[in-house]
Enzyme design. Structure first.
Site, PDB file in Angstrom:
ATOM      1  N   HIS A  57       0.826  -1.213   0.000  1.00 18.80           N
ATOM      2  CA  HIS A  57       0.000   0.000   0.000  1.00 18.80           C
ATOM      3  C   HIS A  57       0.860   1.264   0.000  1.00 18.80           C
ATOM      4  CE1 HIS A  57      -4.030  -1.758   0.251  1.00 18.80           C
ATOM      5  NE2 HIS A  57      -3.429  -2.754   0.905  1.00 18.80           N
ATOM      6  N   ASP A  59       2.352   2.344  -3.089  1.00 18.18           N
ATOM      7  CA  ASP A  59       2.444   2.978  -4.422  1.00 18.18           C
ATOM      8  C   ASP A  59       1.636   4.268  -4.503  1.00 18.18           C
ATOM      9  OD1 ASP A  59       0.070   1.491  -4.440  1.00 18.18           O
ATOM     10  OD2 ASP A  59       0.368   0.694  -6.463  1.00 18.18           O
ATOM     11  N   GLY A 150      -9.066 -11.910  -8.405  1.00 19.74           N
ATOM     12  CA  GLY A 150      -9.374 -11.485  -7.030  1.00 19.74           C
ATOM     13  C   GLY A 150      -8.508 -12.164  -5.988  1.00 19.74           C
ATOM     14  N   ALA A 151      -7.335 -12.673  -6.391  1.00 13.40           N
ATOM     15  CA  ALA A 151      -6.459 -13.369  -5.443  1.00 13.40           C
ATOM     16  C   ALA A 151      -5.280 -12.498  -5.009  1.00 13.40           C
ATOM     17  CB  ALA A 151      -5.954 -14.668  -6.068  1.00 13.40           C
ATOM     18  N   LEU A 153      -3.168 -11.157  -7.181  1.00 14.57           N
ATOM     19  CA  LEU A 153      -2.051 -11.386  -8.117  1.00 14.57           C
ATOM     20  C   LEU A 153      -2.205 -10.501  -9.360  1.00 14.57           C
ATOM     21  CD1 LEU A 153      -1.830 -15.274  -7.732  1.00 14.57           C
ATOM     22  CD2 LEU A 153      -0.441 -13.533  -6.588  1.00 14.57           C
ATOM     23  N   SER A 156      -6.066  -7.734 -12.885  1.00 12.33           N
ATOM     24  CA  SER A 156      -6.507  -6.523 -13.592  1.00 12.33           C
ATOM     25  C   SER A 156      -5.374  -5.899 -14.414  1.00 12.33           C
ATOM     26  CB  SER A 156      -7.111  -5.509 -12.624  1.00 12.33           C
ATOM     27  OG  SER A 156      -6.222  -5.267 -11.571  1.00 12.33           O
ATOM     28  N   ASP A 200       1.070  -2.039 -10.091  1.00  8.68           N
ATOM     29  CA  ASP A 200       0.701  -3.240 -10.842  1.00  8.68           C
ATOM     30  C   ASP A 200       1.015  -3.120 -12.337  1.00  8.68           C
ATOM     31  OD1 ASP A 200      -0.053  -4.103  -8.389  1.00  8.68           O
ATOM     32  OD2 ASP A 200      -2.194  -3.939  -8.723  1.00  8.68           O
TER      33      ASP A 200
END
Ligand code: GLA
Length: 415
Positions: A57, A59, A150-151, A153, A156, A200
Site C-alpha cells: 500500500h 504505491d 481477485g487473489a 495477483l 486486472s 501493478d
C-alpha cells in the site's frame, strides 16, 4: 468447427500443466470456434500477473515497492480486420463464461458496466483517445488465462497492460512501454473507477525474467534487481477468500491516506506525498488525526523504512533479515492498515512456523486473496505441505500453492 467451451475462472495451479505455446494454441482454437474466420490472422499474446513482496500500500503514497511478475497470467487472442470505409466494431469475449461485449468503435460506452470487460474496454477507450485514426477497423479479442481473479495477483493489470500491448502490436501503434502502462492505468482509474497506484501496471509492463522490480512510485524510476533462485524461492498460497467489499475498502484506504497527507504534509517542507513525512512528524501530530487515519499513516511510514531496509537485505542476500521484514509488514497490515483477514493470518502464522520459511505476508491489497512467502530453495515442498496441512485442519480445504521465479513482461507467443 469445434464447439466453444466455457471454463470456470482458474484456481492457482501448482504448476501450469501445459507450456505457454500449447496453451495459446488451444486459446487460438477457441477463438476460431467462437468467431470463425481466418486462422492466419489471429495473433496470440501472454501477459503475466504479479506478486508484491515489499512496499504494501505504498504505491499510491509515493513510496518504493518491490514486486515481480509471475508466469501465470492472461491469454489474449486478437484479430484486426481490413481497413474499410465503415467504422470498425469491437468484440470481446472471455472463455470464463461471462457475457461478452460487442459495439461500434465509434460509439463506445462512456460509463462502466460493472462487468469484467470494463478493464479491456477502458484500455481500448484510452488507446482510441491517443490514436483515434488507428482504430478504424474491426477488432476481435478473446481473453482467457491461468491466473485466479481477485487473489491479489493483479489479474486486472495483467489484462489491461496485456490488452494495450496486443493492440499496440496488432495495429502497429508504436506506443512506448510507458504509454501502454499509462493506458492501463487510465482504464483502471478513469473508467473502471479503482483509485489504484502505479505498481501493478509497472510490475507487469516492465517485468524482466528472474528479476524483481525496484520501483520508486514518487519519481517512477525503476531498476531490475536479479534474484538468485538457486537460493531463494517466492511462494504464493491462496486463502481463496474473495471479498466483495475489497474494492470499497481499497478506495477507503486511499482516501484515508490522502486525509493523512493533507494534515501532515504542511508540517514537512517540500513534501508532496505521504512517503515524504517522517515518523516523528506522524507521532507529533497523530492526536490531531482521526484514529483510523493515524493508524494508516503509521503503517505507511513504517513500511517505507522497511522497504528501504529490504532493498539492502535483498542486495546483500541476507534472507533472514528480508524474511523478518516481510513478516513485520504483515503485522503492520493486521494492526495498523487493517487489511488482513483470519484466513490470511492463519496462512502467515503457519508459514513462518515452517523450517526454511524466512517470512510471509499477505500480498496485493489484502482483505482476502494470497499470501507470499520467502522460502529457502529446496524447502519449498515440505514448507508448503506444512502450511497446507495447518490450513486444511482449520478450514477443511487445502490452499492452492505455487512457486515463481520472476517472469518477463507481456509478449506475443506464436503457437
Ligand atoms: C492493489 C493495487 C496496487 C497496490 C496494492 C497494495 O493491488 O492495485 O496499486 O496499491 O493493492 O500494495
Amino acid at each position: 468447427m469445434s464447439r466453444p467451451v466455457t471454463l470456470p475462472t482458474p484456481v492457482l495451479e501448482t504448476c501450469p500443466t501445459r507450456g505457454l505455446a500449447e496453451s495459446l494454441s488451444c486459446h487460438r482454437g477457441e477463438f476460431l470456434a467462437r468467431f470463425g474466420g481466418r486462422a492466419q490472422a489471429v495473433q496470440t499474446y501472454f501477459s503475466p500477473g504479479r506478486v508484491n513482496m515489499f512496499g504494501g500500500h505504498l504505491d499510491y503514497n509515493g513510496g518504493p515497492v518491490l514486486p515481480t511478475a509471475i508466469d501465470r497470467g492472461t491469454f489474449i487472442a486478437l484479430r484486426v480486420g481490413e481497413r474499410g470505409a465503415r467504422a470498425g466494431r469491437l468484440r470481446m469475449d472471455s472463455i470464463f463464461g461471462e457475457e461478452g461485449f460487442e459495439g461500434d468503435l465509434s460509439s463506445l460506452p462512456t460509463a462502466p458496466s460493472g462487468k469484467w470487460f470494463d478493464y479491456p474496454l477502458g484500455v481500448v477507450r484510452s488507446v482510441q483517445a491517443a490514436r483515434a485514426e488507428a482504430l478504424d477497423r474491426d477488432v476481435e479479442l478473446l481473453f482467457g488465462g491461468n491466473l485466479p481473479v481477485g487473489a491479489g495477483l493483479s489479474s486486472s493489470a495483467s489484462i489491461t497492460v496485456g490488452t494495450a500491448f496486443a493492440l499496440d502490436r496488432a495495429l502497429g501503434l508504436d506506443l512506448d512501454p510507458l504509454e501502454r502502462v499509462a493506458a492501463a492505468l487510465d482504464a483502471e482509474r478513469g473508467f473502471v473507477g479503482v483509485q489504484c497506484g502505479i505498481m501493478d501496471p509497472y510490475a507487469v509492463g516492465f517485468a524482466a525474467e528472474r528479476c524483481v522490480l525496484w520501483l520508486d512510485c514518487k519519481d517512477e524510476s525503476f531498476e531490475h534487481l536479479p534474484l538468485d533462485f538457486q537460493k531463494l524461492s517466492i511462494g504464493v498460497m491462496d486463502s481463496s477468500v474473495k471479498r466483495a467489499l475489497a474494492r470499497g475498502e481499497f478506495n477507503r484506504r486511499v482516501a484515508e491516506c490522502r486525509a493523512a497527507f493533507e494534515s501532515l504534509g504542511p508540517h514537512v517542507e517540500g513534501a508532496t506525498v505521504l512517503r515524504d513525512v517522517p515518523p516523528e512528524v506522524v507521532e507529533a501530530h497523530a492526536h490531531e488525526l482521526d484514529a483510523d487515519v493515524a493508524k494508516r499513516a503509521r503503517h505507511v511510514v513504517g513500511e517505507v523504512a522497511r522497504t528501504f531496509r529490504a532493498r539492502e537485505a535483498f542486495l546483500a542476500e541476507d534472507f533472514e533479515t528480508l524474511g523478518a521484514l516481510m513478516t513485520e509488514t504483515h503485522r503492520s497490515f493486521q494492526s495498523l492498515y487493517e487489511c488482513s483477514c483470519e484466513e490470511l493470518d492463519v496462512l502467515v502464522e503457519a508459514a513462518i512456523a515452517q523450517e526454511g520459511v524466512f517470512g510471509a505476508r499477505l500480498t496485493g491489497a489484502g482483505f482476502g486473496g494470497c499470501i507470499v512467502m520467502l522460502v529457502a530453495a529446496g524447502a519449498e515442498e515440505t514448507a508448503s505441505r506444512g502450511v497446507a496441512d495447518a490450513f486444511q485442519k482449520r478450514y477443511g480445504v487445502r490452499p492452492a500453492t505455487a512457486f515463481f521465479q520472476g517472469d518477463a513482461g507481456p509478449r506475443q507467443v506464436n503457437p
